[in-house]
Design a protein around this motif. Structure first.
Motif, PDB file in Angstrom:
ATOM      1  N   ASN A 109      34.140  46.068  27.013  1.00 51.89           N
ATOM      2  CA  ASN A 109      34.400  46.038  28.408  1.00 51.89           C
ATOM      3  C   ASN A 109      35.831  45.325  28.668  1.00 51.89           C
ATOM      4  OD1 ASN A 109      34.624  44.711  31.108  1.00 51.89           O
ATOM      5  ND2 ASN A 109      32.590  46.035  31.397  1.00 51.89           N
ATOM      6  N   ILE A 110      36.681  45.977  29.614  1.00 54.60           N
ATOM      7  CA  ILE A 110      37.980  45.470  29.800  1.00 54.60           C
ATOM      8  C   ILE A 110      37.979  43.986  29.990  1.00 54.60           C
ATOM      9  CG2 ILE A 110      38.348  46.097  32.160  1.00 54.60           C
ATOM     10  CD1 ILE A 110      40.842  46.967  29.226  1.00 54.60           C
ATOM     11  N   PHE A 111      37.122  43.537  30.888  1.00 51.48           N
ATOM     12  CA  PHE A 111      36.895  42.159  31.181  1.00 51.48           C
ATOM     13  C   PHE A 111      36.622  41.282  30.418  1.00 51.48           C
ATOM     14  CE2 PHE A 111      36.097  45.006  34.976  1.00 51.48           C
ATOM     15  CZ  PHE A 111      37.362  44.808  35.787  1.00 51.48           C
ATOM     16  N   ASP A 112      35.639  41.497  29.409  1.00 56.59           N
ATOM     17  CA  ASP A 112      35.294  40.971  28.244  1.00 56.59           C
ATOM     18  C   ASP A 112      36.664  40.803  27.217  1.00 56.59           C
ATOM     19  OD1 ASP A 112      32.754  40.394  29.125  1.00 56.59           O
ATOM     20  OD2 ASP A 112      32.078  42.288  28.049  1.00 56.59           O
ATOM     21  N   ALA A 113      37.250  41.596  27.080  1.00 56.74           N
ATOM     22  CA  ALA A 113      38.516  41.607  26.407  1.00 56.74           C
ATOM     23  C   ALA A 113      39.507  40.773  27.050  1.00 56.74           C
ATOM     24  CB  ALA A 113      39.299  43.159  26.367  1.00 56.74           C
ATOM     25  N   ALA A 114      39.579  40.691  28.219  1.00 53.64           N
ATOM     26  CA  ALA A 114      40.541  39.801  28.982  1.00 53.64           C
ATOM     27  C   ALA A 114      40.071  38.313  28.745  1.00 53.64           C
ATOM     28  CB  ALA A 114      40.261  39.993  30.563  1.00 53.64           C
ATOM     29  N   ASN A 115      38.810  38.046  28.571  1.00 55.93           N
ATOM     30  CA  ASN A 115      38.319  36.633  28.194  1.00 55.93           C
ATOM     31  C   ASN A 115      38.892  36.328  26.665  1.00 55.93           C
ATOM     32  OD1 ASN A 115      37.078  35.785  30.518  1.00 55.93           O
ATOM     33  ND2 ASN A 115      35.234  36.898  29.878  1.00 55.93           N
ATOM     34  N   LYS A 116      38.564  37.229  25.920  1.00 51.42           N
ATOM     35  CA  LYS A 116      39.103  37.234  24.571  1.00 51.42           C
ATOM     36  C   LYS A 116      40.759  36.843  24.447  1.00 51.42           C
ATOM     37  CE  LYS A 116      37.551  39.059  20.690  1.00 51.42           C
ATOM     38  NZ  LYS A 116      36.938  39.111  19.629  1.00 51.42           N
ATOM     39  N   PHE A 117      41.322  37.464  25.434  1.00 52.72           N
ATOM     40  CA  PHE A 117      42.826  37.263  25.190  1.00 52.72           C
ATOM     41  C   PHE A 117      43.053  35.710  25.649  1.00 52.72           C
ATOM     42  CE2 PHE A 117      43.907  41.760  25.499  1.00 52.72           C
ATOM     43  CZ  PHE A 117      44.889  41.570  24.355  1.00 52.72           C
ATOM     44  N   LEU A 118      42.130  34.961  26.730  1.00 54.81           N
ATOM     45  CA  LEU A 118      42.135  33.788  27.331  1.00 54.81           C
ATOM     46  C   LEU A 118      41.863  32.948  26.351  1.00 54.81           C
ATOM     47  CD1 LEU A 118      40.734  34.397  30.940  1.00 54.81           C
ATOM     48  CD2 LEU A 118      43.349  33.832  30.122  1.00 54.81           C
ATOM     49  N   SER A 138      47.214  45.350  24.586  1.00 55.00           N
ATOM     50  CA  SER A 138      47.970  43.838  24.940  1.00 55.00           C
ATOM     51  C   SER A 138      47.553  43.428  26.305  1.00 55.00           C
ATOM     52  CB  SER A 138      49.310  44.408  25.018  1.00 55.00           C
ATOM     53  OG  SER A 138      49.626  45.321  26.166  1.00 55.00           O
ATOM     54  N   GLN A 139      48.009  42.284  26.391  1.00 57.95           N
ATOM     55  CA  GLN A 139      47.620  41.732  27.867  1.00 57.95           C
ATOM     56  C   GLN A 139      48.319  42.403  29.003  1.00 57.95           C
ATOM     57  OE1 GLN A 139      49.529  37.613  27.226  1.00 57.95           O
ATOM     58  NE2 GLN A 139      47.947  36.965  26.070  1.00 57.95           N
ATOM     59  N   LYS A 140      49.391  43.309  28.681  1.00 61.04           N
ATOM     60  CA  LYS A 140      49.890  44.137  29.925  1.00 61.04           C
ATOM     61  C   LYS A 140      48.917  45.061  30.121  1.00 61.04           C
ATOM     62  CE  LYS A 140      54.280  44.154  30.270  1.00 61.04           C
ATOM     63  NZ  LYS A 140      55.628  44.180  30.015  1.00 61.04           N
ATOM     64  N   ASP A 141      48.500  45.675  28.936  1.00 60.74           N
ATOM     65  CA  ASP A 141      47.359  46.780  29.233  1.00 60.74           C
ATOM     66  C   ASP A 141      46.177  46.198  30.183  1.00 60.74           C
ATOM     67  OD1 ASP A 141      48.884  48.711  27.682  1.00 60.74           O
ATOM     68  OD2 ASP A 141      47.825  47.934  25.859  1.00 60.74           O
ATOM     69  N   ILE A 142      45.802  44.916  29.975  1.00 59.70           N
ATOM     70  CA  ILE A 142      44.524  44.456  30.594  1.00 59.70           C
ATOM     71  C   ILE A 142      45.131  44.211  32.040  1.00 59.70           C
ATOM     72  CG2 ILE A 142      43.287  42.147  31.078  1.00 59.70           C
ATOM     73  CD1 ILE A 142      42.537  43.979  28.653  1.00 59.70           C
ATOM     74  N   LEU A 143      46.010  43.987  32.404  1.00 65.71           N
ATOM     75  CA  LEU A 143      46.695  43.965  33.699  1.00 65.71           C
ATOM     76  C   LEU A 143      46.930  45.114  34.584  1.00 65.71           C
ATOM     77  CD1 LEU A 143      49.840  41.270  33.259  1.00 65.71           C
ATOM     78  CD2 LEU A 143      47.632  40.868  34.172  1.00 65.71           C
ATOM     79  N   LYS A 144      47.391  46.374  33.700  1.00 70.16           N
ATOM     80  CA  LYS A 144      47.417  47.507  34.236  1.00 70.16           C
ATOM     81  C   LYS A 144      45.837  47.973  34.506  1.00 70.16           C
ATOM     82  CE  LYS A 144      51.477  49.177  31.401  1.00 70.16           C
ATOM     83  NZ  LYS A 144      51.711  49.918  30.252  1.00 70.16           N
ATOM     84  N   ALA A 145      44.728  47.733  33.721  1.00 66.27           N
ATOM     85  CA  ALA A 145      43.546  48.027  33.720  1.00 66.27           C
ATOM     86  C   ALA A 145      42.951  47.362  35.422  1.00 66.27           C
ATOM     87  CB  ALA A 145      42.562  47.632  32.630  1.00 66.27           C
ATOM     88  N   ALA A 146      43.503  46.051  35.273  1.00 68.09           N
ATOM     89  CA  ALA A 146      42.899  45.459  36.600  1.00 68.09           C
ATOM     90  C   ALA A 146      43.138  45.947  37.824  1.00 68.09           C
ATOM     91  CB  ALA A 146      43.335  43.869  36.586  1.00 68.09           C
ATOM     92  N   ALA A 148      44.502  49.329  38.139  1.00 68.78           N
ATOM     93  CA  ALA A 148      43.915  50.421  38.224  1.00 68.78           C
ATOM     94  C   ALA A 148      42.462  50.415  39.141  1.00 68.78           C
ATOM     95  CB  ALA A 148      43.941  51.234  37.160  1.00 68.78           C
ATOM     96  N   LEU A 149      41.794  49.126  38.567  1.00 70.89           N
ATOM     97  CA  LEU A 149      40.340  49.107  39.060  1.00 70.89           C
ATOM     98  C   LEU A 149      40.131  48.341  40.422  1.00 70.89           C
ATOM     99  CD1 LEU A 149      38.759  48.307  35.629  1.00 70.89           C
ATOM    100  CD2 LEU A 149      38.530  50.225  36.820  1.00 70.89           C
ATOM    101  N   LYS A 150      41.436  48.124  40.951  1.00 70.63           N
ATOM    102  CA  LYS A 150      41.562  47.415  42.203  1.00 70.63           C
ATOM    103  C   LYS A 150      40.606  48.222  43.219  1.00 70.63           C
ATOM    104  CE  LYS A 150      44.881  45.551  45.625  1.00 70.63           C
ATOM    105  NZ  LYS A 150      46.271  45.657  46.013  1.00 70.63           N
ATOM    106  N   GLY A 151      39.869  47.456  44.027  1.00 77.93           N
ATOM    107  CA  GLY A 151      38.896  48.189  45.114  1.00 77.93           C
ATOM    108  C   GLY A 151      37.539  48.561  44.594  1.00 77.93           C
ATOM    109  N   HIS A 152      37.071  48.472  43.267  1.00 77.00           N
ATOM    110  CA  HIS A 152      35.773  48.424  42.861  1.00 77.00           C
ATOM    111  C   HIS A 152      35.203  47.011  42.677  1.00 77.00           C
ATOM    112  CE1 HIS A 152      36.217  52.737  41.424  1.00 77.00           C
ATOM    113  NE2 HIS A 152      37.480  52.588  41.044  1.00 77.00           N
ATOM    114  N   THR A 153      33.970  47.054  42.684  1.00 77.10           N
ATOM    115  CA  THR A 153      33.256  45.796  42.363  1.00 77.10           C
ATOM    116  C   THR A 153      33.325  45.338  40.941  1.00 77.10           C
ATOM    117  OG1 THR A 153      31.912  46.415  44.174  1.00 77.10           O
ATOM    118  CG2 THR A 153      30.965  44.704  42.541  1.00 77.10           C
ATOM    119  N   TRP A 154      33.689  44.035  40.728  1.00 77.45           N
ATOM    120  CA  TRP A 154      33.929  43.818  39.412  1.00 77.45           C
ATOM    121  C   TRP A 154      32.680  42.889  38.796  1.00 77.45           C
ATOM    122  CZ3 TRP A 154      39.745  41.610  38.846  1.00 77.45           C
ATOM    123  CH2 TRP A 154      40.492  42.966  39.192  1.00 77.45           C
ATOM    124  N   LYS A 155      31.644  43.467  39.175  1.00 73.71           N
ATOM    125  CA  LYS A 155      30.264  42.901  38.967  1.00 73.71           C
ATOM    126  C   LYS A 155      29.905  43.380  37.347  1.00 73.71           C
ATOM    127  CE  LYS A 155      28.559  41.693  43.097  1.00 73.71           C
ATOM    128  NZ  LYS A 155      27.444  41.667  43.907  1.00 73.71           N
TER     129      LYS A 155
END
Length: 155
Positions: A109-118, A138-146, A148-155
């Protein structure tokens, strides 16, 4: 007199479905600048500057990941060459690259990947399938994903 609610009506929250891209493989780069262990550091430096990247995977002839070379690795070689007054023309990627490489699963999941970066403080993670390098996130790819997913529930 009835009770009036001062809460605005709630929008029905969207849930992620199979058609909403949330996996690393949905956002990873597949066309990568890669290096070979026998490449000269000077070639790597030129490539990093030309392509405006901060590093890249090192692969063998079978396209298997064997290391990572970064700007920092190149800077270290420049510094050591200068300090010891040694020419750089014989410095190869194989002598300078990092061989212990953390990777990420493309199905993560892209959000789990974001945590791995942190947690890791890495700038990039290669994605390997069946022993072969298939992409990089890359970190930039995570930002692009976030974004693109703007407006969706991030649960």
């Amino acid at each position: 007199m009835g009770i009036k609610s001062f809460l605005a009506s709630r929008k029905k929250q969207q849930k992620f479905t199979d058609d909403v891209p949330i996996k690393v493989s949905d956002y990873m780069s597949r066309k990568l600048i890669t290096f070979k262990s026998e490449d000269l550091i000077e070639k790597v430096i030129d490539s990093l500057i030309k392509h405006r990247i901060s590093g890249g995977p090192v692969v063998n002839d079978k396209h298997e990941l064997i290391g990572i070379i970064s700007e920092g690795d190149c800077i270290k070689q420049i510094s050591e060459s200068r300090y010891h007054n040694l020419p750089m023309e014989n410095n190869t990627v194989g002598k300078c690259m990092i061989t212990t490489v953390d990777t990420i699963d493309g199905n993560l999941n892209i959000f789990d990947a974001a945590n791995k970066f942190l947690e890791s403080r890495h700038r990039r993670f290669p994605i390997v399938e069946n022993g072969k390098l298939v992409g990089q996130i890359s970190q930039k790819d995570i930002l692009k994903a976030a974004r693109a997913l703007k407006g969706h529930t991030w649960k």
